[in-house]
Write an enzyme that holds these catalytic residues in place. Structure first.
Site, PDB file in Angstrom:
ATOM      1  N   GLU A  90      -5.415  -6.322  52.993  1.00 31.68           N
ATOM      2  CA  GLU A  90      -5.025  -5.247  52.085  1.00 31.68           C
ATOM      3  C   GLU A  90      -4.945  -5.753  50.646  1.00 31.68           C
ATOM      4  O   GLU A  90      -4.627  -6.918  50.404  1.00 31.68           O
ATOM      5  CB  GLU A  90      -3.664  -4.692  52.494  1.00 31.68           C
ATOM      6  CG  GLU A  90      -3.726  -3.964  53.815  1.00 31.68           C
ATOM      7  CD  GLU A  90      -2.357  -3.570  54.359  1.00 31.68           C
ATOM      8  OE1 GLU A  90      -2.325  -2.803  55.323  1.00 31.68           O
ATOM      9  OE2 GLU A  90      -1.332  -4.040  53.842  1.00 31.68           O
ATOM     10  N   CYS A 104      -3.280  -6.531  43.073  1.00 36.55           N
ATOM     11  CA  CYS A 104      -2.632  -7.581  43.852  1.00 36.55           C
ATOM     12  C   CYS A 104      -3.550  -7.850  45.049  1.00 36.55           C
ATOM     13  O   CYS A 104      -3.780  -6.947  45.865  1.00 36.55           O
ATOM     14  CB  CYS A 104      -1.248  -7.093  44.311  1.00 36.55           C
ATOM     15  SG  CYS A 104      -0.441  -8.236  45.436  1.00 36.55           S
ATOM     16  N   CYS A 111      -1.046 -14.794  57.648  1.00 36.57           N
ATOM     17  CA  CYS A 111      -0.468 -15.953  56.963  1.00 36.57           C
ATOM     18  C   CYS A 111       0.237 -16.824  57.993  1.00 36.57           C
ATOM     19  O   CYS A 111       0.807 -16.330  58.959  1.00 36.57           O
ATOM     20  CB  CYS A 111       0.538 -15.482  55.909  1.00 36.57           C
ATOM     21  SG  CYS A 111       1.211 -16.852  54.945  1.00 36.57           S
ATOM     22  N   CYS A 115       7.390 -16.305  56.415  1.00 32.72           N
ATOM     23  CA  CYS A 115       8.615 -16.060  55.646  1.00 32.72           C
ATOM     24  C   CYS A 115       9.339 -14.854  56.267  1.00 32.72           C
ATOM     25  O   CYS A 115       8.699 -13.847  56.584  1.00 32.72           O
ATOM     26  CB  CYS A 115       8.292 -15.787  54.184  1.00 32.72           C
ATOM     27  SG  CYS A 115       7.437 -17.162  53.410  1.00 32.72           S
ATOM     28  N   CYS A 118       8.944 -11.145  54.976  1.00 33.45           N
ATOM     29  CA  CYS A 118       7.583 -10.705  54.652  1.00 33.45           C
ATOM     30  C   CYS A 118       6.854 -10.217  55.902  1.00 33.45           C
ATOM     31  O   CYS A 118       6.780 -10.923  56.909  1.00 33.45           O
ATOM     32  CB  CYS A 118       6.829 -11.869  54.020  1.00 33.45           C
ATOM     33  SG  CYS A 118       5.079 -11.549  53.801  1.00 33.45           S
ATOM     34  N   CYS A 330       5.895  -5.442  47.525  1.00 30.92           N
ATOM     35  CA  CYS A 330       5.965  -6.876  47.745  1.00 30.92           C
ATOM     36  C   CYS A 330       6.487  -7.195  49.146  1.00 30.92           C
ATOM     37  O   CYS A 330       7.549  -6.728  49.532  1.00 30.92           O
ATOM     38  CB  CYS A 330       6.955  -7.418  46.726  1.00 30.92           C
ATOM     39  SG  CYS A 330       6.385  -8.835  45.921  1.00 30.92           S
TER      40      CYS A 330
END
Ligand code: SF4
Length: 338
Positions: A90, A104, A111, A115, A118, A330
């Site tokens: 995305e 962005c 990933c 985290c 996230c 975010c």
């Protein structure tokens, strides 16, 4: 067969030389790809027909396409890209009050770093993106009309764990003969890979750096960001000092504010200590909720941090969250079908 969109101008020129094709044709093709954003050899009308017919025998020309767009009430748009192997990533287009448009973008499908705050980390890792797949996010979004003023590498993935491809994407986006995008208009955000930060300092680029800090004690940071167990704050600070000394450029520290987790008085005290002597700017980011583990900090706590940092002469702002209603804010990108 190599994707021609991954090639720098000098690589393309070397290829052309090895085939005894004129070097100026390489430059023309590079401009078609990166300035005119044309992804079809047949449309490169100032090339001789024989060359247009020859190119597909030597190169693939592949740029991922947008398969879905979601629009937020606040004007933010989220783009889902489907890659040639079916993986999804995305990218987000954000507009600020002055109508400045920022893309962005993502550097990995998924990933590895997990985290806790996230959504990307929770979705697991699939693979690194190629330079072409990274830059195409900007090219495809720009194709739709907007004049992009800024690019941030803050979407899915840790850029410094895909270092070579990310570096190449930067060189392609900023190449004079290509996109000619201003280096100072680009920011790379890392979760704090010390080797990556130091290598990046040595590249002598004007690209900006942001570090996702989120806590200034190892205990809290390791809970939020497992990477901190491998690279604790002392190692991160050392790399940051190296970067600041080498580049002389201010670094942004991103700090996602989580109620009762990293927004208490001792957290503020440690953050002030961490920033002491560093040329940094702190972005306080209200947490964009997903899942059940965290709550956003109260506005009062964020203001308390802002005042506490200002009192210590540390530059800080609260960043406005955009695109929450379409899970584009975010930490909310997960690459799932929209
Ligand atoms: S914050 Fe960045 S590094 Fe951490 S899991 Fe999310 S995408 Fe990965």
């Amino acid at each position: 067969m190599n994707n021609i969109l991954d090639k720098s101008l000098s690589e393309l020129q070397a290829d052309f030389a090895s085939r005894s094709w004129p070097a100026f044709r390489a430059k023309q093709i590079f401009t078609w790809l990166h300035k005119k954003v044309t992804f079809d050899f047949a449309q490169m009308t100032d090339l001789p027909k024989e060359l247009r017919d020859e190119l597909p025998k030597h190169y693939k020309l592949y740029a991922p396409t947008v398969t879905k767009v979601l629009r937020s009430r606040d004007g933010t748009k989220k783009f889902l890209f489907t890659l040639n192997d079916g993986k999804r990533v995305e990218a987000v287009l954000l507009k600020d009050n002055t109508n400045r448009k920022t893309v962005c973008l993502s550097t990995q499908a998924g990933c590895k770093l997990k985290c806790a705050f996230c959504a990307t980390g929770g979705a697991g890792f699939q693979r690194d993106l190629t330079p072409a797949e990274i830059i195409s996010q900007v090219y495809r979004i720009a194709e739709g009309g907007p004049d992009i003023s800024n690019i941030v590498y803050m979407g899915m993935g840790e850029p410094f764990l895909n270092y070579d491809n990310v570096l190449k994407s930067l060189r392609l986006l900023t190449a004079k003969e290509g996109g000619n995008f201003g280096q100072r208009k680009i920011t790379i955000s890392t979760c704090g890979i010390p080797d990556g930060i130091m290598m990046f300092a040595d590249e002598e680029l004007q690209v900006r750096l942001a570090i996702s800090l989120n806590a200034a004690t190892d205990a809290v940071r390791s809970r939020l960001m497992p990477i901190n167990r491998i690279y604790p704050l002392a190692a991160l600070r050392e790399a940051l000092l190296y970067y600041l000394q080498k580049t002389g450029r201010r670094v942004t520290l991103e700090y996602v504010m989580l109620d009762g987790v990293n927004d208490r008085q001792p957290d503020l005290k440690e953050l002030r200590k961490f920033c002491e002597g560093l040329d940094v700017h702190v972005n306080l980011i209200p947490f964009n909720p997903f899942g059940k583990h965290f709550r956003p900090s109260k506005l009062q706590a964020i203001h308390h941090f802002l005042n506490g940092l200002a009192a210590a002469k540390i530059n800080a702002v609260m960043r406005q969250s955009k695109g929450q209603d379409i899970m584009a804010a975010c930490g909310q990108l997960a690459g799932k079908p929209l």
